[in-house]
Design a protein around this motif. Structure first.
Motif, PDB file in Angstrom:
ATOM      1  N   ARG C 114       0.835  -1.202   0.000  1.00 19.42           N
ATOM      2  CA  ARG C 114       0.000   0.000   0.000  1.00 19.42           C
ATOM      3  C   ARG C 114       0.870   1.252   0.000  1.00 19.42           C
ATOM      4  N   GLN C 115       1.950   1.197   0.746  1.00 18.36           N
ATOM      5  CA  GLN C 115       2.850   2.343   0.817  1.00 18.36           C
ATOM      6  C   GLN C 115       3.424   2.665  -0.572  1.00 18.36           C
ATOM      7  N   LEU C 116       3.853   1.602  -1.245  1.00 21.73           N
ATOM      8  CA  LEU C 116       4.394   1.773  -2.602  1.00 21.73           C
ATOM      9  C   LEU C 116       3.350   2.416  -3.523  1.00 21.73           C
ATOM     10  N   VAL C 117       2.147   1.868  -3.450  1.00 18.66           N
ATOM     11  CA  VAL C 117       1.084   2.387  -4.310  1.00 18.66           C
ATOM     12  C   VAL C 117       0.824   3.850  -3.989  1.00 18.66           C
ATOM     13  N   GLU C 118       0.741   4.141  -2.699  1.00 23.88           N
ATOM     14  CA  GLU C 118       0.485   5.531  -2.296  1.00 23.88           C
ATOM     15  C   GLU C 118       1.555   6.467  -2.836  1.00 23.88           C
ATOM     16  N   LYS C 119       2.792   6.027  -2.721  1.00 20.42           N
ATOM     17  CA  LYS C 119       3.902   6.854  -3.191  1.00 20.42           C
ATOM     18  C   LYS C 119       3.731   7.172  -4.675  1.00 20.42           C
ATOM     19  N   GLN C 120       3.396   6.161  -5.454  1.00 15.60           N
ATOM     20  CA  GLN C 120       3.251   6.380  -6.898  1.00 15.60           C
ATOM     21  C   GLN C 120       2.036   7.252  -7.203  1.00 15.60           C
ATOM     22  N   LEU C 121       0.961   7.039  -6.441  1.00 14.37           N
ATOM     23  CA  LEU C 121      -0.226   7.864  -6.675  1.00 14.37           C
ATOM     24  C   LEU C 121       0.085   9.327  -6.379  1.00 14.37           C
TER      25      LEU C 121
ATOM     26  N   GLY D 107      -8.040   9.421 -18.660  1.00 14.02           N
ATOM     27  CA  GLY D 107      -9.071  10.423 -18.426  1.00 14.02           C
ATOM     28  C   GLY D 107      -9.893  10.181 -17.180  1.00 14.02           C
ATOM     29  N   LEU D 108      -9.530   9.164 -16.411  1.00 12.39           N
ATOM     30  CA  LEU D 108     -10.232   8.956 -15.144  1.00 12.39           C
ATOM     31  C   LEU D 108      -9.816  10.050 -14.160  1.00 12.39           C
ATOM     32  N   SER D 109     -10.730  10.452 -13.312  1.00 15.62           N
ATOM     33  CA  SER D 109     -10.373  11.390 -12.249  1.00 15.62           C
ATOM     34  C   SER D 109      -9.544  10.640 -11.212  1.00 15.62           C
ATOM     35  N   GLU D 110      -8.860  11.418 -10.360  1.00 16.62           N
ATOM     36  CA  GLU D 110      -8.036  10.748  -9.365  1.00 16.62           C
ATOM     37  C   GLU D 110      -8.887   9.886  -8.442  1.00 16.62           C
ATOM     38  N   ALA D 111     -10.080  10.367  -8.147  1.00 14.88           N
ATOM     39  CA  ALA D 111     -10.960   9.594  -7.264  1.00 14.88           C
ATOM     40  C   ALA D 111     -11.305   8.246  -7.904  1.00 14.88           C
ATOM     41  N   GLU D 112     -11.664   8.294  -9.204  1.00 12.63           N
ATOM     42  CA  GLU D 112     -12.019   7.050  -9.887  1.00 12.63           C
ATOM     43  C   GLU D 112     -10.826   6.107  -9.915  1.00 12.63           C
ATOM     44  N   LEU D 113      -9.664   6.705 -10.135  1.00  8.86           N
ATOM     45  CA  LEU D 113      -8.444   5.898 -10.179  1.00  8.86           C
ATOM     46  C   LEU D 113      -8.198   5.198  -8.842  1.00  8.86           C
TER      47      LEU D 113
END
Lengths: 134, 134, 134, 134
Positions: C114-121, D107-113
Motif C-alpha cells: 500500500r505504501q508503494l502504491v500511495e507513493k506512486q499515486l 481520463g479517469l479522475s483521481e478519485a475514480e483511479l
DNA sequence: GTGGTCTAGACCACC
DNA sequence: GTGGTCTAGACCACG
C-alpha cells in the motif's frame, strides 16, 4: 493445405488466404489441432510476402479460428469447423449476389443470364474433372 | 442512364461506372449520338465524387466508347454498341468465372454449388420483378 | 488528440495507440463524427512508422470504434463512446491486476505494498497538477 | 521457490522468472548458499521450456545473483540479498508507475483511479488470504 | 525452427 | 490530401 493466390482477383491477397484457410477447415481438409503451414512456408509456397501471410493468420486468430501454440505454430481451434462452415456460405453468397446483380444490370435477359451461368458451371466442372482424375 | 454504385463491391467505383455505361450501350439504353449525363450530374445522382466519374469517362473516351462534343458533353460513338456488346460478355464471364472458381475451391460439391447459384438467381429475379412492376 | 508513445512500455506500439484512442473517446476528448488524426500525421507526431498507426486504426475499425469516410479520413462512430468507456475499465483493471499480483508475489507485506502504491499515486497527482497548471 | 508464470503478462517469461527469483531472495525465501531448482525441474514446475529457464538463470548469473557450483547447481551469492532488495523496489515502482500513468492518461479522475486501485487491492488481499489459509 | 513487431518505402483507389 | 495493400528486411521472444 495449398494456397492458390491470384493477385488480380480484386480481393486483397491476405483476404484470399483468410478465405482459403476457412474453406479448408469448413471442408474438413484442416482439422482441429492441426497446424497451418508456417508463415514463412506458406509465403514461399504462395509466392507472397511473409507479412501478408502473417496478417491473414492474425485475422484468423482474432476470429478464433486459429490459436497460437508457442514456438510450434498456429493450430486450428476446436470451434473453427462449425464457425467456418457458417462463414463459407455467407462469403460465397455475398460474392455470388454481387456478381449476379451486376450481370442483371447489364441488360441481359434472365434466359441469357442463365445461359452464361450454365456455361461457366460446365467449364468449371470440366476443369474439376481434370483435376479430380489426375 | 441511372448509376447504381456499391462501394463495398470490391470493384473500384470508377470501374463500376465504366461497366454500367458499357452495359447501357450494349443493351441499347444508350444509343450512338446520345449524351451521357454530365460529370457533375452523374456524380450527384450516384452520390460519388465528380473526380471518380471524370476518371470513368476518361477511360471510356480512351476506349473509343465516348467522344467529346465541344461545348455540349460526351456522346456515344457509332462503334460503341458493337464494342460494348462484346465487352459485356467478356466482363461478365470473367467475373462469374472468378467467383465460381472460388466457390469450387471452397470444397462445396457441385450439387451444393448449383443450389447456391439457384438460390441467388431466384432472389435476383424476385427483386427484378419488384423493380419491373414499380 | 496527442499520442504519447513509450517504445519500452512492454505494450506494442500499435496497442498503445489503440488504447489511447479508446481512452480519448471514453473521456469525451474525441466525439462521434470527429476525425482522428490522419495516419501520416499521427505517425509524424508520435515519431512512429505510418504502418504502425495504420494497423492500430485498422483494429479500431474492426472493433467498430472508427469508420472510414472515403477520401476524408477516419471518424469516430456513434457507438464508440459507450463501447470505449466499457473497454477503459476492462483494460485498466486487467493491467492493474497483473502488476499488483506481481507486487504481492514479491514478498512485500500488504502494508508495504500500500505504501508503494500511495507513493506512486502521490507522484502521479503531483505531475498531473503540474500539467494541469501549465 | 515456486514459479507462477502468466504467459499473457506482457512481460517475457524469462523476465518473470528473473523477477521471481530476485523477489524470493529479497524476501529471504532463498538464502545465500541455497541452490535454486535445476533448469529442468523449474521448467517442469512452471510448465515452461527449459531454454527459457536457462536464459533467466544466465541473466541472474550475469547480474551476480547466482553462481555456478560445479557439479551441483546454481547457488545464491552472498551479495544477492542486498542487491535483490534494491532491485525489488526499483522493479515494482517502475511497473506501477507505468500502469498508473496509463490509467491517468485514460481520463479517469483521481478519485475514480483510487477506487479502481482499491478494488484490485481488495481482490488481491482476499486471494492472498485464501492462499494463506490453505 | 516458430510467430510478432516494427521500419521503410512503393503503389493504388479515391476525394 | 485520405486510407489500404504489399514488399523487403530487421529484430525479438520463445521452443
Amino acid at each position: 493445405m495449398l494456397l492458390t493466390i491470384d493477385p488480380n482477383n480484386g480481393l486483397p491477397i491476405y483476404d484470399q488466404i483468410v478465405r482459403q484457410v476457412k474453406f479448408a477447415i469448413a471442408s474438413g481438409a484442416l482439422r482441429p489441432g492441426e497446424l497451418v503451414p508456417s508463415v514463412r512456408e506458406a509465403a514461399k509456397q504462395a509466392a507472397v510476402n511473409p507479412n501478408t501471410v502473417a496478417r491473414a493468420y492474425r485475422e484468423l486468430q482474432a476470429e478464433g479460428v486459429l490459436r497460437r501454440v508457442r514456438g510450434t505454430g498456429l493450430a486450428v481451434t476446436e470451434d473453427a469447423p462449425a464457425y467456418c462452415r457458417k462463414e463459407r456460405v455467407k462469403l460465397l453468397e455475398e460474392r455470388l449476389r454481387q456478381v449476379l446483380e451486376e450481370a442483371a444490370q447489364s441488360g441481359l435477359s434472365e434466359a441469357e443470364l442463365r445461359q452464361l451461368v450454365e456455361k461457366q458451371l460446365r467449364l468449371l466442372s470440366r476443369s474439376r474433372g481434370r483435376r479430380g482424375s489426375s
